[in-house]
Design an enzyme around this catalytic site. Structure first.
Site, PDB file in Angstrom:
ATOM      1  N   HIS A  96     -43.646  -1.546 -21.101  1.00  0.00           N
ATOM      2  CA  HIS A  96     -42.418  -0.905 -21.575  1.00  0.00           C
ATOM      3  C   HIS A  96     -41.231  -1.793 -21.193  1.00  0.00           C
ATOM      4  O   HIS A  96     -41.299  -2.556 -20.219  1.00  0.00           O
ATOM      5  CB  HIS A  96     -42.246   0.464 -20.930  1.00  0.00           C
ATOM      6  CG  HIS A  96     -43.187   1.502 -21.444  1.00  0.00           C
ATOM      7  ND1 HIS A  96     -42.922   2.836 -21.347  1.00  0.00           N
ATOM      8  CD2 HIS A  96     -44.399   1.407 -22.055  1.00  0.00           C
ATOM      9  CE1 HIS A  96     -43.909   3.540 -21.872  1.00  0.00           C
ATOM     10  NE2 HIS A  96     -44.826   2.681 -22.306  1.00  0.00           N
ATOM     11  N   GLU A 149     -38.492  -1.237 -19.675  1.00  0.00           N
ATOM     12  CA  GLU A 149     -38.022  -1.068 -18.299  1.00  0.00           C
ATOM     13  C   GLU A 149     -38.885  -1.846 -17.314  1.00  0.00           C
ATOM     14  O   GLU A 149     -38.380  -2.532 -16.425  1.00  0.00           O
ATOM     15  CB  GLU A 149     -38.028   0.412 -17.894  1.00  0.00           C
ATOM     16  CG  GLU A 149     -37.142   1.293 -18.715  1.00  0.00           C
ATOM     17  CD  GLU A 149     -37.869   1.975 -19.874  1.00  0.00           C
ATOM     18  OE1 GLU A 149     -38.683   1.299 -20.559  1.00  0.00           O
ATOM     19  OE2 GLU A 149     -37.620   3.166 -20.107  1.00  0.00           O
ATOM     20  N   CYS A 153     -39.498   7.107 -19.507  1.00  0.00           N
ATOM     21  CA  CYS A 153     -40.635   8.026 -19.465  1.00  0.00           C
ATOM     22  C   CYS A 153     -41.065   8.212 -18.002  1.00  0.00           C
ATOM     23  O   CYS A 153     -40.492   7.600 -17.092  1.00  0.00           O
ATOM     24  CB  CYS A 153     -41.788   7.467 -20.296  1.00  0.00           C
ATOM     25  SG  CYS A 153     -42.555   5.982 -19.591  1.00  0.00           S
ATOM     26  N   CYS A 173     -42.148   4.868 -16.336  1.00  0.00           N
ATOM     27  CA  CYS A 173     -41.003   4.007 -16.022  1.00  0.00           C
ATOM     28  C   CYS A 173     -40.150   4.601 -14.909  1.00  0.00           C
ATOM     29  O   CYS A 173     -39.631   3.874 -14.065  1.00  0.00           O
ATOM     30  CB  CYS A 173     -40.189   3.752 -17.279  1.00  0.00           C
ATOM     31  SG  CYS A 173     -41.092   2.721 -18.467  1.00  0.00           S
TER      32      CYS A 173
END
Length: 154
Positions: free
Chosen positions: A57, A59, A87, A90
């Site tokens: 992801h 992040e 999410c 993360c």
């Protein structure tokens, strides 16, 4: 909470990174880590499709780059700026890295962990809490996501 000028500049860069993710068939999310003095020390965009890595992801990619830049996993004094509310995965990475502040664009009612569905980043039961500034450049960030998913529904 009000975003700073550095937050807004980082969000503009994160939006560009999100567009790059979309161009490579990944969900358009971009992230930037600002160091303690406001300089960019890490950038990331979703790379799941390119790397076949479910943890890639934006992040996580940006946090990894920032940690490498600083030579430590402990990102005290840093700010993570991301186009989509983090999410749960993360949020966990943000907490583990001890990032004290997160700025994000679009809220995520389906998977958000910074105030929408969950509020992991500010959970008082955890030993570390994060300042959260949401809805920064929300229209632009939401438009990228909406356009990406609408193009796949045809």
């Amino acid at each position: 909470m009000t975003p700073t000028a550095a937050d807004l500049a980082a969000m503009r860069r994160a939006l560009v990174l999100a567009g790059d993710a979309s161009a490579h068939e990944d969900v358009p999310v971009g992230a930037v880590v600002l160091g303690p003095t406001g300089e960019v020390i890490g950038e990331g965009r979703n790379l799941r499709e390119i790397t076949n890595d479910p943890t890639a992801h934006a992040e996580v990619v940006a946090l990894r780059e920032a940690a490498a830049y600083l030579g430590t996993w402990h990102l005290a004094g840093c700010t993570l700026v991301v186009t989509l509310e983090p999410c749960v995965m993360c949020a966990g990475a943000i907490l583990q890295a001890r990032v004290p502040r997160v700025v994000f664009g679009s809220w995520d009612a389906k998977a958000g962990a910074a105030g929408s569905l969950y509020d992991v980043l500010r959970d008082r039961r955890l030993p570390h809490r994060v300042e959260v500034v949401g809805g920064v450049a929300e229209a632009e960030a939401s438009a990228l996501l909406r356009d990406f998913f609408e193009s796949r529904r045809d």
